[in-house]
Design a protein around this motif. Structure first.
Motif, short mmCIF file in Angstrom:
data_model
loop_
_atom_site.label_atom_id
_atom_site.label_comp_id
_atom_site.label_asym_id
_atom_site.label_seq_id
_atom_site.Cartn_x
_atom_site.Cartn_y
_atom_site.Cartn_z
N THR A 133 0.81 -1.22 0.00
CA THR A 133 0.00 0.00 0.00
C THR A 133 0.84 1.27 0.00
OG1 THR A 133 -0.10 0.07 2.41
CG2 THR A 133 -1.83 -1.16 1.27
N SER A 134 2.08 1.18 0.48
CA SER A 134 2.96 2.35 0.61
C SER A 134 2.34 3.41 1.51
CB SER A 134 3.30 2.96 -0.76
OG SER A 134 4.10 2.09 -1.51
N LEU A 135 1.52 3.01 2.46
CA LEU A 135 0.90 3.97 3.38
C LEU A 135 1.81 4.23 4.58
CD1 LEU A 135 -2.82 2.78 3.29
CD2 LEU A 135 -1.71 4.60 1.98
N PHE A 136 1.76 5.46 5.05
CA PHE A 136 2.61 5.90 6.17
C PHE A 136 1.71 6.12 7.39
CE2 PHE A 136 6.46 7.83 3.89
CZ PHE A 136 6.20 7.18 2.69
N TYR A 137 1.68 5.16 8.31
CA TYR A 137 0.81 5.28 9.48
C TYR A 137 1.55 5.90 10.66
CZ TYR A 137 -2.74 2.43 7.16
OH TYR A 137 -3.70 1.96 6.29
N ALA A 138 0.78 6.45 11.60
CA ALA A 138 1.33 7.23 12.71
C ALA A 138 2.32 6.44 13.56
CB ALA A 138 0.19 7.74 13.59
N GLU A 139 2.02 5.17 13.86
CA GLU A 139 2.90 4.42 14.74
C GLU A 139 4.30 4.27 14.15
OE1 GLU A 139 0.20 1.34 12.66
OE2 GLU A 139 0.04 3.36 13.47
#
Length: 512
Positions: free
Chosen positions: A263-269
């Protein structure tokens, strides 16, 4: 990688193969359709929802954190990691009412889901797809480049000359005692332009919230995850007669990977982990060419999004107190960040986006709009704001070359976008505020090299003091030439909505 969704997907990194040859609905963790659970009765297997990741923000102190951990277990959560020094705990839970339950626990200041998609379901600020460069480099061409003092492909890098980074390299290319951490999709440290300056000891994979420092953990998943490698080359590609030149070719660069696979998503954790890791590794500069998914803007009055803002803010401040200056891309949606309201049609981007109107005074693009972060807009070869770049009076600190396909550079450069390194030893053009931020991060590294005792606040002040402001355009701003004004520049010659204090100047950074 998906096109800069607006910013990371927003920063407009568009590799160009040189034909050289080359308001909100129910959110997980807040009120949901599931029956509420009490702190004494976590959701049963039958009532469980999808397993999500959460941040629980507490008062600091071992006693408080210990009590909160017990409350987390009671509410059906599993602690992934606890950043005791800043009071941020990362948790996994399938209890659909976990966050609301935790908000009533003693010592908890905020709690919220960091995503709307389940864990194991599988962003940047670049615009478009990369176009690889296949520039023939004959012995004669290499000899000519060496004679001119340039790298073999430097004649195509209009951006280096635009901020006088070529001249700065002759005075001070940067110190080996300064490291810029690329918080991104990973960096291919085997690239011949990056290997000489890469710091493996200061690199890690923070996906999921825990820092993995195993050999190569910081590298991209595949060559399609090119974003971080391109960014790294803009900052610190070595002057070694191989390919391109970075803004600060003498400093070190590290990789802190935060994007999830597929997904190449950048999550907060992951980003919280990255800032904490950077602090512990003594990183002087961080580059942040992304926004934190799944929300383009995190609204502080939403309990989930507010918890994300708080967690990331605490981590960024902690790294700042340890001496790191954070540079972040402004975004690629052509938004006026000083407007009274904006329409976000892309969030949440990990499930089904829902159009919403946001108040920029309450809803922040993070980490870009966090206090103390250097916010960067993008410019093209004509020193004009790039058509896609966000802007805003008192929202932009400085500007840097990010590329613009509508602005044609002077020969011998062939493309208005930014040429830099790609995984596998390649090169490509990209455009986006994702490309502008690294130019500013490189200049910040040069300032730190010249002034090793300078604080993050002093470096930000010097970036602004040395910047050159072209002022608001005298003609209507119509970059694509369709006869429509795309944005209104407001402010003065000294500070305005397009460029903040101006376009950074690398030579002034090392001379003044």
């Amino acid at each position: 990688m998906a096109p800069l969704r607006s910013r990371r997907r927003r920063a407009l990194a568009v590799p160009v193969g040189l034909a050289l040859t080359a308001s909100l609905g129910f959110l997980p963790g807040s009120a949901t359709a599931a029956a509420p659970q009490t702190a004494d009765a976590p959701a049963s297997a039958a009532e469980a929802g999808p397993e999500l990741s959460y941040v629980v923000n507490t008062e600091t102190g071992a006693g408080t954190v210990g009590k909160v951990k017990k409350a987390i277990a009671k509410a059906g959560g599993t602690v992934v990691t606890a950043h005791d020094r800043i009071g941020v705990i990362v948790v996994h839970s399938a209890n659909p009412d976990f966050a609301r339950t935790m908000r009533t626990a003693e010592g908890v200041q905020s709690a919220g889901a960091t995503r709307t998609a389940p864990l194991k379901a599988a962003g940047t600020t670049e615009v478009g797809k990369p176009e690889k460069v296949r520039e023939p480099r004959s012995a004669a061409a290499l000899a000519a480049a060496r004679a001119s003092g340039q790298e073999p492909l430097e004649s195509l890098q209009w951006d280096i000359a635009a901020i006088r980074a070529d001249k700065a390299a002759e005075v001070n290319p940067g110190s080996r005692k300064v490291t810029v951490a690329v918080i991104d999709t990973g960096v291919d440290d085997t690239h011949p332009d990056l290997a000489p300056n890469f710091s493996a000891k200061q690199s890690a994979n923070c996906v999921g919230g825990l820092a993995d420092t195993g050999k190569g953990a910081w590298r991209p998943y595949t060559e399609d995850d090119y974003h971080g490698t391109h960014v790294a080359g803009e900052i610190a590609a070595a002057r070694n007669n191989v390919g391109v030149a970075g803004v600060a070719p003498g400093v070190k660069v590290s990789s802190i990977k935060v994007s999830e696979a597929e997904t190449s998503l950048f999550y907060a954790e992951a980003v919280v982990c990255a800032f904490m890791f950077a602090a512990d590794q003594g990183i002087e500069v961080t580059n942040n060419s992304y926004y934190i998914d799944p929300w383009m803007f995190n609204c502080k009055d939403d309990p989930d999004q507010g918890a994300i803002v708080e967690a990331v803010s605490r981590a960024a401040k902690f790294a700042g107190r340890k001496g790191a200056i954070h540079v972040a891309s402004a975004g690629n949606s052509s938004f006026d960040l000083a407007a009274k309201s904006l329409t976000d049609t892309s969030s949440p981007n990990d499930t089904t986006p829902v159009e919403r109107t946001v108040d920029p005074s309450k809803c922040l693009d993070i980490p870009t709009q966090l206090p103390g972060v250097v916010t960067v807009s993008a410019t093209g070869p004509k020193a004009l704001k790039s058509y896609y770049s966000n802007y805003g009076l008192n929202q932009i600190d400085v500007a840097g070359p990010g590329g613009d396909k509508y602005q044609v550079p002077e020969a011998p450069a062939k493309d208005g976008r930014i040429l830099s390194t790609m995984p596998g030893g390649d090169y490509a053009y990209l455009q986006g505020t994702s490309m502008a931020g690294p130019h500013v991060a490189g200049v910040a590294a040069l300032i730190k090299s010249k002034r090793p005792d300078a604080s993050p606040q002093e470096i930000q002040w010097l970036l602004k003091a040395h910047a050159d402001n072209p002022g608001c355009p005298t003609e209507p701003y119509d970059p694509d030439g369709d006869g429509k004004v795309n944005a209104e520049c407001t402010g003065t010659q000294h500070i305005n909505s397009f460029y903040g204090f101006g376009i950074v100047d690398a030579l002034d950074a090392v001379e003044k």
